[in-house]
Design an enzyme around this catalytic site. Structure first.
Site, PDB file in Angstrom:
ATOM      1  N   ASP A 125       0.860  -1.186   0.000  1.00  0.00           N
ATOM      2  CA  ASP A 125       0.000   0.000   0.000  1.00  0.00           C
ATOM      3  C   ASP A 125       0.893   1.232   0.000  1.00  0.00           C
ATOM      4  OD1 ASP A 125      -2.432  -1.408   0.078  1.00  0.00           O
ATOM      5  OD2 ASP A 125      -2.447  -1.466   2.258  1.00  0.00           O
ATOM      6  N   ASP A 141      -7.077  -1.444  -4.475  1.00  0.00           N
ATOM      7  CA  ASP A 141      -8.106  -1.045  -3.514  1.00  0.00           C
ATOM      8  C   ASP A 141      -9.050  -0.013  -4.130  1.00  0.00           C
ATOM      9  OD1 ASP A 141      -6.816  -2.670  -1.646  1.00  0.00           O
ATOM     10  OD2 ASP A 141      -5.723  -0.995  -0.746  1.00  0.00           O
TER      11      ASP A 141
END
Length: 172
Positions: A125, A141
């Site tokens: 991330d 995401d």
């Protein structure tokens, strides 16, 4: 003149190529995050608001279910099967194109994060909205979240019961 089966094949090939492009974009962005952000303090794009920062997420959204990789493998497999089965039942035509787009982006995002989990044991991330202290996230995401929200809006506000009957109760 193209036959129905040729049109159907082209339709599925197009969906596959778009999903693959989404996976490639996700994986490329994660590669860049590893290459340029890992081991740094991150990069402020808008100081105090939005930054790029490296994070290895071994859980789900908001860090829940840390280290439960088999759970994520199973859930991802179920989601992929359900979405693909639903996709093949969606009638052709402009009216149902938004549903098809949602399905393609859900598949793309799910596969992008699954690749990380299988290959690395965690998901990379790197987007962080510092202003609101939003959990760090990635391109996959974004695909899944935007598609899921759009899907909910479409199902609640756009498609009528008869439209959904065409998908879920057709003899297709």
């Amino acid at each position: 003149m193209t036959s129905v089966s040729e049109k159907t094949a082209k339709h599925y090939i197009t969906a596959f190529i778009i999903a693959l492009a989404g996976v490639i974009l996700d994986q490329l962005s994660k590669y860049m995050a590893v290459h340029f952000l890992q081991g740094t303090d991150g990069i402020d794009l808008i100081p105090g608001v939005f930054r790029l920062t490296y994070l290895e997420n071994r859980g789900a959204a908001f860090g829940v279910l840390q280290g439960q990789q088999w759970f994520f493998y199973i859930i991802t497999a179920v989601i992929l099967v359900v979405v693909v089965l639903a996709y093949v039942r969606i009638p052709a035509g402009r009216k149902f194109l938004p549903l098809q787009i949602c399905a393609v982006f859900i598949v793309s995002g799910a596969l992008g994060n699954l690749i990380d989990r299988v290959r690395l044991g965690y998901v990379v991330d790197f987007f962080y909205f510092e202003l609101i202290d939003f959990p760090v996230f990635n391109v996959a995401d974004i695909f899944v979240t935007v598609a899921a929200v759009l899907l909910a809006v479409l199902l609640l506000l756009y498609y009528k019961e008869e439209d959904l009957e065409q998908i879920f109760h057709s003899g297709k």
